[in-house]
Design a protein around this motif. Sequence first.
Motif, PDB file in Angstrom:
ATOM      1  N   TYR A 116       0.896  -0.972  -0.045  1.00 43.28           N
ATOM      2  CA  TYR A 116       0.039  -0.095   0.061  1.00 43.28           C
ATOM      3  C   TYR A 116       0.914   1.419   0.043  1.00 43.28           C
ATOM      4  N   TYR A 117       1.822   1.400   0.652  1.00 47.36           N
ATOM      5  CA  TYR A 117       2.838   2.564   0.816  1.00 47.36           C
ATOM      6  C   TYR A 117       4.227   2.204   0.818  1.00 47.36           C
ATOM      7  N   THR A 118       4.901   3.025   0.227  1.00 49.35           N
ATOM      8  CA  THR A 118       6.517   3.115   0.376  1.00 49.35           C
ATOM      9  C   THR A 118       7.005   4.244   0.801  1.00 49.35           C
ATOM     10  N   VAL A 119       7.810   4.146   1.348  1.00 47.94           N
ATOM     11  CA  VAL A 119       8.692   5.582   1.942  1.00 47.94           C
ATOM     12  C   VAL A 119       9.912   5.595   1.622  1.00 47.94           C
ATOM     13  N   VAL A 120      10.716   6.464   0.955  1.00 44.65           N
ATOM     14  CA  VAL A 120      11.948   6.651   0.533  1.00 44.65           C
ATOM     15  C   VAL A 120      12.404   7.924   0.804  1.00 44.65           C
ATOM     16  N   ARG A 121      13.696   8.111   0.973  1.00 37.91           N
ATOM     17  CA  ARG A 121      14.403   9.207   1.428  1.00 37.91           C
ATOM     18  C   ARG A 121      15.650   9.432   0.143  1.00 37.91           C
ATOM     19  N   THR A 122      15.497  10.765  -0.201  1.00 40.14           N
ATOM     20  CA  THR A 122      16.652  10.937  -1.242  1.00 40.14           C
ATOM     21  C   THR A 122      17.842  11.668  -0.460  1.00 40.14           C
ATOM     22  N   TYR A 123      19.072  11.600  -0.868  1.00 41.44           N
ATOM     23  CA  TYR A 123      20.092  12.274  -0.353  1.00 41.44           C
ATOM     24  C   TYR A 123      20.828  13.136  -1.491  1.00 41.44           C
ATOM     25  N   SER A 166       2.261  14.298  12.064  1.00 38.60           N
ATOM     26  CA  SER A 166       1.423  14.999  11.287  1.00 38.60           C
ATOM     27  C   SER A 166       1.145  15.096   9.830  1.00 38.60           C
ATOM     28  N   SER A 167       2.443  15.312   9.276  1.00 45.63           N
ATOM     29  CA  SER A 167       2.610  15.366   7.807  1.00 45.63           C
ATOM     30  C   SER A 167       2.446  14.067   7.092  1.00 45.63           C
ATOM     31  N   ILE A 168       2.943  13.024   7.860  1.00 47.35           N
ATOM     32  CA  ILE A 168       2.778  11.659   7.146  1.00 47.35           C
ATOM     33  C   ILE A 168       1.538  11.151   7.227  1.00 47.35           C
ATOM     34  N   VAL A 169       0.734  11.489   8.411  1.00 43.82           N
ATOM     35  CA  VAL A 169      -0.675  10.737   8.439  1.00 43.82           C
ATOM     36  C   VAL A 169      -1.427  11.590   7.595  1.00 43.82           C
ATOM     37  N   LYS A 170      -1.284  12.578   7.336  1.00 44.19           N
ATOM     38  CA  LYS A 170      -2.157  13.713   6.316  1.00 44.19           C
ATOM     39  C   LYS A 170      -1.792  13.201   5.066  1.00 44.19           C
ATOM     40  N   GLU A 175      -9.240   7.109   4.191  1.00 39.27           N
ATOM     41  CA  GLU A 175      -9.814   5.862   4.949  1.00 39.27           C
ATOM     42  C   GLU A 175      -8.640   5.069   5.819  1.00 39.27           C
ATOM     43  N   ASP A 176      -7.361   5.503   5.618  1.00 37.31           N
ATOM     44  CA  ASP A 176      -6.372   4.919   6.739  1.00 37.31           C
ATOM     45  C   ASP A 176      -5.917   5.934   8.025  1.00 37.31           C
ATOM     46  N   ARG A 177      -6.440   6.962   7.843  1.00 35.92           N
ATOM     47  CA  ARG A 177      -5.966   7.685   9.046  1.00 35.92           C
ATOM     48  C   ARG A 177      -6.518   7.584  10.306  1.00 35.92           C
ATOM     49  N   ALA A 178      -7.570   7.062  10.370  1.00 42.64           N
ATOM     50  CA  ALA A 178      -8.161   6.598  11.796  1.00 42.64           C
ATOM     51  C   ALA A 178      -7.191   5.417  12.130  1.00 42.64           C
ATOM     52  N   LEU A 179      -6.863   4.291  11.421  1.00 42.34           N
ATOM     53  CA  LEU A 179      -6.122   3.324  11.906  1.00 42.34           C
ATOM     54  C   LEU A 179      -4.647   3.850  12.218  1.00 42.34           C
ATOM     55  N   ALA A 180      -4.379   4.839  11.478  1.00 40.89           N
ATOM     56  CA  ALA A 180      -2.962   5.238  11.657  1.00 40.89           C
ATOM     57  C   ALA A 180      -2.693   5.852  12.986  1.00 40.89           C
ATOM     58  N   ASN A 207      -2.338  -4.546   9.505  1.00 40.87           N
ATOM     59  CA  ASN A 207      -3.744  -4.230   9.970  1.00 40.87           C
ATOM     60  C   ASN A 207      -4.762  -3.934   8.843  1.00 40.87           C
ATOM     61  N   LYS A 208      -4.215  -3.750   7.457  1.00 36.24           N
ATOM     62  CA  LYS A 208      -5.005  -3.136   6.501  1.00 36.24           C
ATOM     63  C   LYS A 208      -5.775  -4.380   5.996  1.00 36.24           C
TER      64      LYS A 208
END
Length: 208
Positions: A116-123, A166-170, A175-180, A207-208
């Motif tokens: 569902y989600y992937t989080v990546v960071r660029t340097y 707050s930034s990531i949850v937003k 539909e995933d924010r309450a679970l988050a 849990n999704k």
Amino acid sequence: MNGVPARVTPYSGIEGSPYLFDEWSVADITLRGGEVKEKVSMKVNTFENELEIMNEQGTRIILEKKQVRKVKLERPAGKFSPEKGDVRVLTFQNGYEGLRGVGQEDFVNVLAEGNYYTVVRTYRTTLQEPVKNSYAPTPGKMFVFGENLYLLGVNKEAQSVRAKTSSIVKALEPEDRALAKSIIKNRSLNLSREDHLITFFEELHANK
């Protein structure tokens, strides 16, 4: 491993560093064919956007990135602070050319990955040139380091987010924010920490 000898780059006289870590780090490198090279000495050049290794003969080599599938890089001891939430091993993968300034073969730090989600960071390190001002002493050149965090959803479109709860949850699907929020509260998570961020997305996907 395919690559070419590292060229001698004139970094002398420039304040700061072009590398993610100045020290040589230990890395496990997975090649496209599936072969894994373990405990290779590596530096990540975030200015040239290159992976630099030291072979057994002591030769510095720039890896051909299209031959590499994944890199697991250990943080040097002096750059690892578990009290601040640092994870010991950083995973780098390519194929995220949809991100700003990132090409098909460029490597990014993958913090969390799921259906569902992937989080990546660029340097990225840039070179700041002196400002010409006849009324003040001219400053020297300096490397300026920067990093950006992105959240990719099911459609793989990337949203730039801050390393803040707050930034990531937003940025999640509505539909995933309450679970988050429930996961964050129950586990007392602070998503500005790497370890908490990884735990959060593991829980969310489970849990999704």
